[in-house]
Design an enzyme around this catalytic site. Structure first.
Site, short mmCIF file in Angstrom:
data_model
loop_
_atom_site.label_atom_id
_atom_site.label_comp_id
_atom_site.label_asym_id
_atom_site.label_seq_id
_atom_site.Cartn_x
_atom_site.Cartn_y
_atom_site.Cartn_z
N GLU A 49 0.75 -1.13 -0.01
CA GLU A 49 0.16 0.07 0.13
C GLU A 49 0.85 1.05 -0.16
O GLU A 49 1.67 1.53 0.93
CB GLU A 49 -0.90 0.15 1.22
CG GLU A 49 -2.10 -1.18 1.13
CD GLU A 49 -3.14 -1.07 2.19
OE1 GLU A 49 -4.14 -1.78 2.06
OE2 GLU A 49 -2.89 -0.10 3.25
N ASP A 60 -5.80 9.99 9.91
CA ASP A 60 -4.36 9.31 10.33
C ASP A 60 -4.11 9.87 11.83
O ASP A 60 -4.32 11.04 12.18
CB ASP A 60 -3.53 9.52 9.26
CG ASP A 60 -3.61 8.53 8.25
OD1 ASP A 60 -3.27 7.32 8.26
OD2 ASP A 60 -3.78 9.18 6.99
#
Lengths: 270, 410
Positions: A49, A60
């Site tokens: 990824e 995040d």
């Protein structure tokens, strides 16, 4: 069959689980990213990824935020990230690459232009964190049209109805977020995750990768007992952040190699 | 609250936004990670039930009347109008609300929703600190835990508001990531919410964010325009020719515009922060100079670079210093129902001083942008024309900024 589907199906036949690392393209700099990807493959990872940096990574935690900031300080753009994929593909035709990021850089480039460029560069899938299924129909159609998989998140709070909706619109694999919170948080409940995964796999009809909060070989091993793959991001980024420039690749290799080894060991997870 | 029936010239409006998924045309929506979806669904369902519940409405209206001091008056700014030499300028005095701005209308509503949902902890983002102070105020009033996220740059610049929030019992968390300003505080509040969703309600301060926030905040702010609908006829026997409000995220503007949308003869004018001038790139004029994109859970006009990264904004007024704007404003712009213009820092400062000297009212720097545009517009209009300005807040909080610009040290 897409490169992602054939990779996961081969793993399943071999009775192995996918190890899926996340790194941000351009962290610590663009010239390190392609060698780092090859190094990850040498450690035995199955899918990469590749994070597209964004100025406002709302989902995040601090580790990946800082990673994004380091890449943006070097002016890394979505087009640069796509070039990284093309460069990686020159010498690796086997390992699937999933681009992971936020909607706005893609919309700024234009969804069709993005899909076209990503597909030509040899990317295999796209995960847009802030595109839930409801807002993704047009995007998913355009991206699927060029042969890319569209990967979605499922959370502990996702209802059965939503899980089925993701199963209908998504392809490749499902990314199950293993905890309430942001990436890199530290309160993973392995037994809770294990309890939910079989029903999710059944509902979506595709492999399930688990991420958020996996920090070492032991937790990776424990989750790979129930999931089809484990995603490790923040822990790798920490290693990049804390290594001097010439030590980034060897230290990431040591970390990821040890996780692979733990996942493949025959010992029963603690 | 003396609402009158709509007059005959007001058509049964076709305006019915957002749709069920929170879209205003192509704008709005729910652009968040899956981790937040359940929380937004829970909020949407709770709000849908409460918004038409007579007991909830009564409780909200009671708070507005007795705690906030509503209705806020409409005031004819005669000397300011004379100075401009044209149209008559009227001020909707949101600066007279408890805590000194329109922000409290929304915060009371959301805190009451939180209470009904059984969430004992509220969080908020704040830029200059006004929304943070309002949230801390209501949390104290209702006995709730309160955590306010504020960019570390803003914490330094707004020490007095940080202290106010602490006096009111809130915890202020400085945010060190990104540009360390309002947008980063919003990101951080979202991260807190997704982690603590079980006991926490996120009180967003403007008409932005994922659905249902833009709609819910508008609903709690529309009291501003609803009062004007009966106050203007009381004062001048008709509705104004134009309604002018400043736009950062756009909550005070939506609050006064929304009830006027069905009145085709009333121009709606949003005033964005032109900063050092739109041509310099140092401004916060998302609608005037931005492009549509996705940020903070909704699609709207954004200030972004060619790669889709959000760029840093500038305004002398911290409350307008935001790279996005509420999605309903994006839609009102595209449909032409509202117009959006810019006023630069120096024009806003000049209007600030003029208002102080002609009316004895110290306006917030945000509101001074609306006043500045109304003054320009008034000069071009006949003396019997009427311009209604939303004076969204008072300027006490801006003393340091204005003094500094004037070369004065306390």
């Amino acid at each position: 069959m897409s490169r992602i589907a054939s990779t996961l199906s081969a793993l399943e036949s071999a009775g192995r689980k996918a190890l899926i690392p996340f790194i941000t393209a351009g962290d610590p700099d663009l010239s390190t990213t392609v060698p780092l990807m090859h190094a990850l493959v040498e450690c035995g990872v199955d899918i990469i990824e590749l994070g597209v940096p964004f100025s406002d990574p709302m989902a995040d935690g601090p580790t990946i935020q800082r990673s994004s900031e380091r890449a943006l300080a070097k002016k890394v753009s979505l087009r640069n990230v796509i070039q990284v994929v093309a460069e990686f593909r020159k010498t690796d035709a086997r390992t699937p690459v999933v681009l992971m990021g936020y909607a706005n850089p893609i919309e700024a480039m234009g969804v069709e232009a993005f899909a076209d460029a990503a597909s030509k560069a040899g990317a295999d899938g796209v995960l847009v964190v802030d595109y839930p299924p409801e807002e993704s129909h047009d995007f998913a159609a355009k991206v699927r049209a060029v042969g890319l998989d569209v990967i979605f998140l499922i959370a502990p709070t996702s209802t059965e109805k939503r899980i089925r909706a993701v199963g209908e619109i998504g392809s490749g694999y499902i990314y199950y977020v293993s905890l309430k919170g942001v990436t890199g948080a530290g309160h993973l409940d392995v037994s809770e995750v294990s309890r939910r995964i079989p029903a999710i796999r059944e509902a979506v009809g595709m492999p399930v990768g688990v991420g958020f909060g996996i920090r070492d070989g032991a937790s990776a091993k424990a989750l790979s007992a129930v999931a089809d793959g484990v995603v490790i991001g923040s822990r790798i980024i920490e290693e990049i952040e804390n290594s001097p420039a010439d030590q980034v690749i060897p230290r990431v290799k040591a970390l990821v190699g040890s996780i692979r080894q733990a996942m493949d060991s025959q010992e029963v997870a603690a | 609250m003396g609402k009158q029936d709509l007059p005959a010239e007001v058509s049964a409006s076709a305006y019915n936004y957002p749709d069920a998924l929170g879209h205003f045309g192509p704008y709005g929506g729910v652009f968040v990670a899956e981790t937040l979806i359940a929380a937004l669904d829970e909020l949407r369902e709770a709000y849908e039930k409460l918004k038409d519940d007579p007991a909830f409405r009564a409780e909200y209206e009671y708070e507005l009347k007795h705690y906030v001091g509503r209705p806020s008056p409409v005031y004819h700014a005669r000397r300011l109008s004379e100075h401009c030499g044209g149209a008559q300028i009227y001020l909707k005095r949101e600066d007279l609300n408890h805590t000194g701005a329109h922000k409290i209308n929304n915060v009371i509503g959301q805190a009451m929703v939180a209470k009904h949902m059984g969430k004992p902890r509220v969080i908020a983002e704040t830029g200059a600190g006004q929304h943070g102070v309002a949230t801390a105020t209501i949390a104290a009033r209702l006995g709730m835990e309160c955590v306010v996220y504020m960019g570390s740059e803003d914490v330094k610049r707004q020490a007095a508001n940080v202290y106010r929030m602490k006096l009111l019992g809130a915890t202020v968390v400085p945010v060190e990531c990104g540009s360390k300003t309002l947008k980063d505080a919003l990101n951080e509040a979202m991260r807190d919410w997704v982690t603590n969703v079980g006991n926490t309600f996120y009180i967003i301060g403007t008409v932005a964010g994922p659905h249902p926030y833009p709609m819910m905040v508008r609903d709690f702010q529309k009291i501003i325009g609803e009062e004007c609908l009966w106050q203007m006829p009381e004062m001048i026997q008709r509705q104004p020719d134009a309604v002018v409000a400043c736009v950062g995220g756009g909550s005070n503007a939506m609050g006064i515009f929304y009830p006027y949308i069905p009145y085709p003869n009333v121009r709606l004018i949003g005033v964005e922060a032109g900063g050092h001038g739109v041509a310099t790139g140092q401004h916060s004029a998302s609608l005037s100079a931005g492009r549509p994109g996705v940020l903070h859970g909704n699609r709207t006009y954004l200030l972004q670079d060619e790669n889709g990264q959000i760029i840093e904004t500038h305004s002398v007024s911290a409350g307008l210093d935001y790279p996005g704007v509420g999605p309903e404003h994006a839609w009102l712009k595209d449909t032409g129902r509202a117009e959006y213009v810019t006023i630069n820092d120096d024009e806003a400062l000049a209007a600030f001083h003029r208002m102080c000297r002609t009316e004895g009212i110290i306006p917030a720097l945000e509101s001074s942008h609306a006043v500045a545009y109304a003054m320009k517009l008034a000069a071009e209009m006949p003396k019997d024309a009427a311009i209604l300005v939303n004076l969204s807040g008072r300027g006490d909080k801006d003393m340091h900024t204005v003094a500094e610009k004037s070369g004065i040290q306390f």
